[in-house]
Design an enzyme around this catalytic site. Structure first.
Site, PDB file in Angstrom:
ATOM      1  N   LYS A 152     -12.696  -1.992   1.428  1.00  0.00           N
ATOM      2  CA  LYS A 152     -12.032  -1.075   0.495  1.00  0.00           C
ATOM      3  C   LYS A 152     -12.882  -0.965  -0.776  1.00  0.00           C
ATOM      4  O   LYS A 152     -13.941  -0.358  -0.748  1.00  0.00           O
ATOM      5  CB  LYS A 152     -10.597  -1.532   0.247  1.00  0.00           C
ATOM      6  CG  LYS A 152      -9.727  -1.342   1.502  1.00  0.00           C
ATOM      7  CD  LYS A 152      -8.254  -1.639   1.306  1.00  0.00           C
ATOM      8  CE  LYS A 152      -7.450  -1.194   2.513  1.00  0.00           C
ATOM      9  NZ  LYS A 152      -6.919  -2.297   3.325  1.00  0.00           N
ATOM     10  N   SER A 194       0.789  -1.226   0.000  1.00  0.00           N
ATOM     11  CA  SER A 194       0.000   0.000   0.000  1.00  0.00           C
ATOM     12  C   SER A 194       0.825   1.282   0.000  1.00  0.00           C
ATOM     13  O   SER A 194       0.296   2.337  -0.293  1.00  0.00           O
ATOM     14  CB  SER A 194      -0.945  -0.008   1.195  1.00  0.00           C
ATOM     15  OG  SER A 194      -0.198   0.013   2.391  1.00  0.00           O
ATOM     16  N   HIS A 198      -5.919  -4.601  -1.390  1.00  0.00           N
ATOM     17  CA  HIS A 198      -5.817  -3.428  -2.276  1.00  0.00           C
ATOM     18  C   HIS A 198      -5.967  -3.813  -3.743  1.00  0.00           C
ATOM     19  O   HIS A 198      -5.444  -3.114  -4.616  1.00  0.00           O
ATOM     20  CB  HIS A 198      -4.487  -2.702  -2.062  1.00  0.00           C
ATOM     21  CG  HIS A 198      -4.459  -1.826  -0.851  1.00  0.00           C
ATOM     22  ND1 HIS A 198      -5.108  -0.610  -0.792  1.00  0.00           N
ATOM     23  CD2 HIS A 198      -3.885  -1.998   0.357  1.00  0.00           C
ATOM     24  CE1 HIS A 198      -4.911  -0.060   0.395  1.00  0.00           C
ATOM     25  NE2 HIS A 198      -4.179  -0.890   1.118  1.00  0.00           N
TER      26      HIS A 198
HETATM   27  C1  PLP Z   1      -6.705  -2.764   4.705  1.00  0.00           C
HETATM   28  C2  PLP Z   1      -5.932  -4.010   4.790  1.00  0.00           C
HETATM   29  C3  PLP Z   1      -6.232  -4.999   5.728  1.00  0.00           C
HETATM   30  C4  PLP Z   1      -7.263  -4.804   6.800  1.00  0.00           C
HETATM   31  O1  PLP Z   1      -8.539  -4.927   6.285  1.00  0.00           O
HETATM   32  P1  PLP Z   1      -9.786  -4.687   7.274  1.00  0.00           P
HETATM   33  O2  PLP Z   1     -10.895  -5.432   6.628  1.00  0.00           O
HETATM   34  O3  PLP Z   1      -9.988  -3.213   7.309  1.00  0.00           O
HETATM   35  O4  PLP Z   1      -9.401  -5.237   8.594  1.00  0.00           O
HETATM   36  C5  PLP Z   1      -5.523  -6.185   5.690  1.00  0.00           C
HETATM   37  N1  PLP Z   1      -4.551  -6.388   4.789  1.00  0.00           N
HETATM   38  C6  PLP Z   1      -4.214  -5.451   3.885  1.00  0.00           C
HETATM   39  C7  PLP Z   1      -3.133  -5.728   2.897  1.00  0.00           C
HETATM   40  C8  PLP Z   1      -4.890  -4.234   3.861  1.00  0.00           C
HETATM   41  O5  PLP Z   1      -4.535  -3.303   2.981  1.00  0.00           O
END
Ligand code: PLP
Length: 411
Positions: A256, A197, A225
């Site tokens: 997301k 990210s 992502h």
């Molecule tokens: C955002 C993210 C998470 C966490 O996801 P949530 O559903 O908000 O707990 C886990 N792994 C990665 C790679 C992320 O970018």
């Protein structure tokens, strides 16, 4: 009793502030969208959400969630295996597995929980987990919960080498070296983010899968992502990289691109999922996903299966932003992902520039050490399908104006 820890915490908080690492939260006074209002301020264009497909305020998702709320109630007040499973939960697991190209799937309250659930039941102390050094915090924590021996490979380094990493001054190994060293482990698993990210770079899945096959290891990818927009049909990095059928376990979030509410999933082979239902602690001891979220996520998956319009728009928006910014003279990390890091290198400059951009109505965030390496500070811009080309052009003009004022451009 409290006074001891109170003074300790006050001291630690002061130290965090003195280091410039204190995280303030801006309060948004509107739904999440391309244009938002921050409390006490005016309208700004939002370029820092993971709202990749613009579904966070989608009328379609909202009405699907509202209907599920009406039909199935506010909550389950139970874990899945006691009395917390409704037919929409089963349907979402089936649809999520299909979307991710897997046999079955298991739901969690978040992808953080999914990553906390996935390693411990599958790997014992005679097993090995081989993990990219830049993996997400939830993978790191999930690995900590499991007894397997751990190897960390230098980010995206596939080689059979061990050398001093100039960035950290510590010895670092490539993936193939870790695979060789972990020879003899009963089960080996390579774990990686699909997209990292901070840079928006994509895991080298074809090479990772080749090495996994050569050394008889499983591959686990966290596609948080990527799910919904990477690859021809938006199925994720496995589709983007053409490694369908070669990844063993996918974890991802509903928080997301798929609407941004919450929820996560592990998708894998039938036996893996069946076993996790028996053993995964965040599944066994945490509440079922709320019906409204299940309904909204089902609608999101249906929408993405019926058309690639949103992911196509996201791609052209990211390409437009990257092109205009490079023409303007900014230094962008090259790539194709809607995460577009605008490199400034200097920590204070990144911070000042983000503040100045907010004053111009562009909401972006500066990232600096320790989130990114020292001297690699940047502003991370995230594009969304919800942005219009005019909004993107407005953002670039603001970058140009502020960039000139702060001496980033025209030096
Ligand atoms: C955002 C993210 C998470 C966490 O996801 P949530 O559903 O908000 O707990 C886990 N792994 C990665 C790679 C992320 O970018």
């Amino acid at each position: 009793m409290y006074s001891g820890i109170q003074s300790e915490l006050s001291g630690k908080l002061a130290a965090i502030k003195a280091e410039g690492l204190y995280k303030d939260e801006r309060v948004i006074a509107t739904p999440q969208s391309a244009a938002i209002t921050v409390e006490g301020g005016s309208e700004v264009l939002n370029f820092c959400a993971n709202n990749y497909l613009g579904l966070a305020d989608s009328p379609l998702l909202k009405s699907a969630a509202a209907k599920a709320l009406e039909d199935w109630g506010y909550g389950l007040a139970s874990v899945r295996f006691i009395c917390g499973t409704q037919s929409p939960h089963k349907l979402l697991e089936k649809k999520a597995a299909e979307f991710l190209g897997m046999e079955d799937a298991i739901l969690f309250s978040s992808c953080f929980d999914a990553n906390g659930a996935v390693f411990e039941p599958l790997l014992d102390e005679d097993c090995a987990i081989i993990t990219d050094s830049l993996n997400h915090a939830s993978i790191i924590d999930g690995v900590r919960l499991c007894k397997a021996k751990r190897w960390v490979f230098k980010h995206a380094d596939m080689r059979d080498i061990e050398e001093v990493d100039p960035d950290t001054d510590r010895t670092a190994k490539g993936l193939e070296r870790c695979l060789k060293e972990s020879f003899g482990a009963r089960i080996r698993m390579i774990a990686t983010d699909g997209v990292f990210s901070m840079d928006g770079d994509i895991a080298r899945l074809p090479e990772i899968c080749d090495l996994a096959e050569k050394y008889d290891a499983l591959v686990m990818v966290d596609d948080s992502h990527a799910t919904g927009f990477m690859g021809k049909r938006g199925r994720g990095t496995w589709e983007h990289c053409g490694v369908g059928g070669r990844v063993d376990i996918i974890t991802t979030t509903f928080g997301k691109a798929l609407g941004g509410a919450s929820g996560g999933v592990i998708a894998s082979k039938a036996e893996v999922v069946e076993y996790l239902r028996q053993k995964a602690r965040p599944y066994l001891f945490s509440n079922s996903l709320a019906p409204s979220i299940v309904g909204g996520t089902l609608a999101a998956l249906e929408l993405l299966k019926s058309s690639t319009e949103l992911k196509d728009r996201l791609e052209s928006n990211a390409a437009l932003f990257r092109k205009l910014m490079v023409v303007a003279g900014f230094d962008l990390r090259p790539g194709v992902h809607p995460i577009c890091p605008v490199m400034l290198y200097d920590e204070k400059l990144a911070h000042d520039m983000a503040d100045a951009l907010l004053a111009e109505g562009i909401y972006v965030v500066g990232f600096s050490f320790p989130v990114v390496p020292k001297g690699k500070a940047r502003i991370r811009v995230q594009l969304s399908a919800a942005h219009s080309p005019e909004q993107i052009e407005r953002a670039v003009r603001a970058f140009e104006k502020v960039g000139r004022k702060l001496g980033v451009l025209g030096r």
